[in-house]
Motif scaffolding. Structure first.
Motif, short mmCIF file in Angstrom:
data_model
loop_
_atom_site.label_atom_id
_atom_site.label_comp_id
_atom_site.label_asym_id
_atom_site.label_seq_id
_atom_site.Cartn_x
_atom_site.Cartn_y
_atom_site.Cartn_z
N UNK A 291 -18.23 -67.99 -46.56
CA UNK A 291 -18.46 -69.37 -47.04
C UNK A 291 -17.29 -70.27 -46.64
N UNK A 292 -16.08 -69.78 -46.83
CA UNK A 292 -14.90 -70.57 -46.45
C UNK A 292 -14.84 -70.75 -44.94
N UNK A 293 -15.19 -69.71 -44.19
CA UNK A 293 -15.16 -69.81 -42.72
C UNK A 293 -16.17 -70.84 -42.21
N UNK A 294 -17.32 -70.90 -42.86
CA UNK A 294 -18.31 -71.92 -42.46
C UNK A 294 -17.78 -73.32 -42.72
N UNK A 295 -17.11 -73.50 -43.86
CA UNK A 295 -16.53 -74.81 -44.15
C UNK A 295 -15.43 -75.15 -43.15
N UNK A 296 -14.69 -74.13 -42.72
CA UNK A 296 -13.61 -74.37 -41.75
C UNK A 296 -14.17 -74.80 -40.40
N UNK A 297 -15.35 -74.30 -40.02
CA UNK A 297 -15.94 -74.70 -38.74
C UNK A 297 -16.25 -76.19 -38.73
N UNK A 298 -16.65 -76.71 -39.87
CA UNK A 298 -16.96 -78.14 -39.94
C UNK A 298 -15.71 -78.99 -39.75
N UNK A 299 -14.54 -78.44 -40.06
CA UNK A 299 -13.28 -79.18 -39.93
C UNK A 299 -12.46 -78.73 -38.72
N UNK A 300 -13.08 -77.90 -37.85
CA UNK A 300 -12.40 -77.40 -36.65
C UNK A 300 -11.12 -76.65 -37.02
N UNK A 301 -11.20 -75.88 -38.09
CA UNK A 301 -10.05 -75.08 -38.53
C UNK A 301 -10.39 -73.59 -38.60
N UNK A 302 -11.43 -73.20 -37.83
CA UNK A 302 -11.90 -71.81 -37.91
C UNK A 302 -10.80 -70.82 -37.57
N UNK A 303 -10.08 -71.09 -36.48
CA UNK A 303 -9.06 -70.13 -36.03
C UNK A 303 -7.97 -69.96 -37.08
N UNK A 304 -7.54 -71.05 -37.70
CA UNK A 304 -6.49 -70.97 -38.71
C UNK A 304 -6.94 -70.11 -39.89
N UNK A 305 -8.15 -70.38 -40.38
CA UNK A 305 -8.64 -69.66 -41.55
C UNK A 305 -8.96 -68.22 -41.20
N UNK A 306 -9.58 -67.99 -40.04
CA UNK A 306 -9.93 -66.63 -39.65
C UNK A 306 -8.69 -65.74 -39.50
N UNK A 307 -7.63 -66.30 -38.92
CA UNK A 307 -6.38 -65.53 -38.80
C UNK A 307 -5.83 -65.16 -40.17
N UNK A 308 -5.86 -66.11 -41.08
CA UNK A 308 -5.33 -65.85 -42.42
C UNK A 308 -6.16 -64.81 -43.16
#
Length: 830
Positions: free
Chosen positions: A512-529
């Motif tokens: 759920x958080x990763x999907x929200x990160x895709x909308x803000x172009x922050x997927x790589x940051x969140x996925x790494x964490x």
């Protein structure tokens, strides 16, 4: 001043509880015992992390266990080196020694055996314990020469030369001219130490010459040697494999040769483990997953079995494969080649139209695969782009396979796997062995289809054995550690994401958080964490479930050609279902826990070799681009500096803390950041940066960068963490003292951690190991066998071996001399 418990205090307390039969304590229990208050908990956690990194304790189900008991009083030892006092440093051969164990043979004792024991000798010795994990040895008798060959580069000089080992664990050898075996400058050689005692350089002789060190074909050989991975099969094992044929008695086998099974594999694959078939029925779909019947040919206790167990798994490198089984089996009799009769162990599943499993059964069958397709071919056929090889399969085979897969996907959406979807790159070589180009691997529905079938069959295998009350080796992936989740929660909240407390943690919450990160172009940051919070997937006889796949039970069944774990499952199924010869013996079942631990180790060493080989090829590809600027992303933050992954190639490089001259930086572990103490600017995990390539060392696979980007401004920095506030209140810091970026005098260097590769899909193991913690305290006094560490600590990237396309493994990075982050090799399909 707060007094923290020492390593010895903690180990003694754990040993006492163990001897009294008491339950292992949690971290909170230990903190209460030693009266560790809030201000000291960070230091206390770091001490426990060090002990875990050194292999002296383990954490299971949040309880802290003492790992590795005392060594037996009499053991077999190899003499591997001489210390500055002339005493001999020994390695334990006949017993499992915990990490950090040191055994020293005093020079006064070495002379009691005639001729005196020296470097390279093997002997039977009696141990005297000095303190935790430290022993003195007294020789009982000499056994012979130890297996201490070293792979290194020969450098001649006036009176001979010396061998510089490619492994940082080995020592240089001085070579007399008469022992040089005609080696020349830059030759890659195997050398062994000569018997030597006392002071001075170690002497050795060159046994064989493999070629020149600049020859790229030797880079994978170097990686294999570093990890002690066997390359050549013993002659008797090869002969045994070549003598095997299809069984004459086929009575245990159903005849499925008319069933249009197909294999779907990488284009270059030769070891075809699995074939699949699906068809619609009234209840939904019938699926058949046929797996190579390795148990028919590799019987327990045979030379083939012993060698397969020793290897543990196949190793897939850029330019070669080191198989678990001899080629006569791996690419021959066991490989499910199209148009050839083969024996298989099959799983037949009946699923409903929405993918729910209704029933399954395991049976042996004689099969003949109708076609062998590459992933790209199968995908093209599913998309309607047909060729002569796929036109006749479209309606009868391809479409039903895709329809059944869609049904399975519908069911999996109710309990989804962790979906980090991190990109992978593939190194393509030119004909001369040089890197031609680096491409991003394409992920097709054909990959997902095969993985879904394999994961489902693996689950069925585990369920069948549990129902039969059979011992088995599970593939387990424990839930993330609470401390890691607390750190992730702080980091995500600084970015505006919420990870609630007090709820049962499931992969769906991360998704759920990763999907929200895709909308803000922050997927790589969140996925790494998120990746850094994951535990390492291992083999175990204790079922801890599989968090990444969101499964209660899981075992590896589908790749017995390349994984010994799968072979044990086949044997257990043959015995449980009474399917004929090749089942598991009672004596083998009794030692499954030892096997699980062993193959977890061989898996990690395979991954380390794969990563090392890839690092060398990537470094050679960038060697002529020193001084160029690149865009990338911070992939690791440690007390020693920053790791950066380049966008263009996926190569990792290191930026030492001392080179960040713009400020005095403090490492904030909770926020995965370096915080400037004057400006408040910060470099954090996932941040996009521009760097300059300063140095390339191809043989070590190392890259060193210079940071060109400024730290992010203070107004965009997240609020200070609780740990940082507490540290500032008592005047303590984790940063450098003196000039900006300088390491504090006497500060302990962070330890390197086990790592894996980024996961490729939802149908994978999701292991990970976070960066290792290192306290800002003076290091413990080194023992005679302690060698100084070189290079920066690991960034803690923790990728995941997949469950059809995985390499399972881990992954312990090598410590480079000057630069050296390590990016994982691409996993072989499993």
């Amino acid at each position: 001043m707060t007094q923290y418990p020492s390593d010895s205090d903690i180990l003694s307390y754990l040993r006492k509880r163990e001897e009294q039969g008491e339950e292992a304590p949690t971290q909170r229990d230990l903190a209460d015992v030693f009266s560790v208050k809030n201000a000291g908990r960070r230091q206390f956690r770091a001490t426990l992390a060090d002990l875990r990194d050194e292999g002296r304790i383990a954490v299971e189900n949040r309880r802290i266990l003492l790992k590795g008991g005392p060594l037996p009083p009499v053991v077999v030892l190899d003499v591997i080196d001489t210390d500055s006092d002339g005493d001999l440093i020994c390695e334990v051969i006949s017993a499992e020694a915990p990490a950090g164990t040191s055994v020293v043979l005093p020079s006064t004792q070495a002379g009691k055996v005639k001729p005196p024991i020296g470097t390279g000798d093997r002997f039977l010795g009696r141990l005297t314990a000095l303190e935790d994990f430290h022993y003195h040895a007294a020789p009982i008798k000499r056994i012979g020469r130890g297996a201490t060959r070293t792979l290194g580069v020969y450098r001649p000089h006036r009176r001979g030369g010396h061998v510089d080992p490619v492994s940082r664990k080995a020592q240089s050898l001085d070579i007399d001219s008469r022992d040089a075996n005609n080696a020349e400058e830059g030759d890659l050689v195997w050398a062994e130490p000569l018997n030597a005692r006392g002071y001075g350089p170690r002497k050795g002789r060159i046994v064989s010459i493999e070629g020149h060190v600049d020859d790229r074909t030797n880079w994978s050989l170097i990686a294999l040697a570093e990890q002690d991975i066997p390359i050549h099969f013993p002659p008797e094992v090869v002969e045994a494999a070549e003598a095997l044929t299809l069984p004459s008695d086929l009575s245990p086998y159903e005849d499925l040769r008319a069933l249009p099974l197909i294999t779907i594999d990488p284009k270059e694959a030769k070891d075809h483990d699995d074939a699949v078939f699906a068809e619609p029925i009234d209840e939904g779909f019938r699926i058949v997953v046929a797996i190579a019947d390795v148990a028919q040919y590799v019987r327990p206790g045979s030379p083939l079995d012993q060698e397969a167990k020793r290897r543990g798994n196949s190793v897939y490198l850029i330019d070669r494969v080191v198989p678990m089984l001899p080629e006569a089996l791996s690419n021959g009799l066991c490989s499910l080649k199209a148009g050839e009769d083969r024996t298989a162990l099959c799983c037949e599943l009946i699923i409903g139209p929405n993918g729910g499993r209704k029933r399954h059964r395991f049976f042996r069958a004689l099969i003949n695969c109708h076609r062998g397709l590459a992933y790209e071919e199968a995908q093209a056929a599913a998309d309607g782009r047909l060729t002569d090889r796929t036109r006749d399969l479209k309606d009868s085979v391809i479409d039903p396979l895709w329809a059944a897969w869609q049904a399975l996907e519908t069911a999996r959406r109710k309990s989804p796997s962790l979906d980090l979807d991190m990109p992978e790159r593939q190194i393509l070589l030119a004909e001369d062995g040089a890197v031609d180009r680096i491409v991003r691997k394409q992920r097709l529905d054909a990959h997902r289809l095969i993985e879904a079938y394999m994961v489902t069959a693996n689950v069925c295998a585990a369920e069948t054995l549990e129902s039969a009350n059979r011992a088995l080796i599970y593939r387990v992936h424990d839930v993330p550690d609470e401390e890691r989740i607390d750190g992730l929660r702080v980091y995500l909240s600084s970015m505006g994401y919420s990870l609630p407390k007090g709820q049962v943690l499931k992969p769906a919450k991360f998704n759920h958080i990763l999907r929200a990160a895709r909308d803000k172009d922050e997927t790589d940051l969140v996925a790494l964490a998120v990746l850094r919070t994951q535990m390492q997937a291992i083999y175990s006889t204790e079922n801890l479930g599989h968090f990444g796949l969101s499964l209660r039970r899981y075992a590896h069944f589908t790749s017995p050609i390349r994984r010994y774990a799968d072979l044990t499952i086949h044997r257990a199924l043959v015995s449980a279902r009474r399917l004929g010869p090749g089942g598991m013996r009672a004596e083998d079942e009794a030692h499954l826990a030892d096997v699980a631990e062993h193959i977890s180790v061989t898996e990690r060493r395979a991954v380390a070799a794969e990563r090392a080989t890839q690092d060398r090829y990537l470094a050679s590809f960038l060697e002529d681009r020193e001084g160029n600027d690149f865009h990338g992303r911070i992939s690791g933050v440690t007390r020693a500096g920053l790791f950066v992954t380049l966008d263009e190639t996926g190569a990792d490089g290191f930026i030492p803390m001392r080179s960040l001259h713009t400020d005095y930086y403090q490492h904030d572990e909770e926020r995965n950041a370096l915080i400037g103490q004057r400006s408040g600017g910060h470099y954090h995990l996932g941040q996009r940066v521009e760097v300059r390539l300063l140095e390339v060392t191809p043989l070590q696979g190392g890259l060193r960068f210079e940071m060109l980007s400024s730290p992010e401004a203070v107004e965009t920095a997240p609020a200070a963490s609780s740990a940082e506030k507490a540290a500032k209140k008592r005047g303590a810091t984790d940063g450098a003292r003196g000039r900006p970026g300088q390491k504090p005098r006497g500060a302990k260097r962070g330890k390197r951690g086990a790592e894996d590769r980024p996961p490729k899909s939802a149908a994978q193991d999701k292991p990970a190991s976070s960066a290792k913690r290192a306290p800002a305290t003076p290091p413990r006094k080194a023992t005679k066998s302690t060698k100084p560490a070189a290079g920066p600590p690991s960034p803690g990237k923790a990728p995941s071996p997949g469950d059809h396309a995985e390499n399972n493994g881990p992954k312990i990075r090598r410590r480079p001399k000057k630069a050296g982050p390590r990016r994982s090799a691409k996993p072989p399909r499993s």
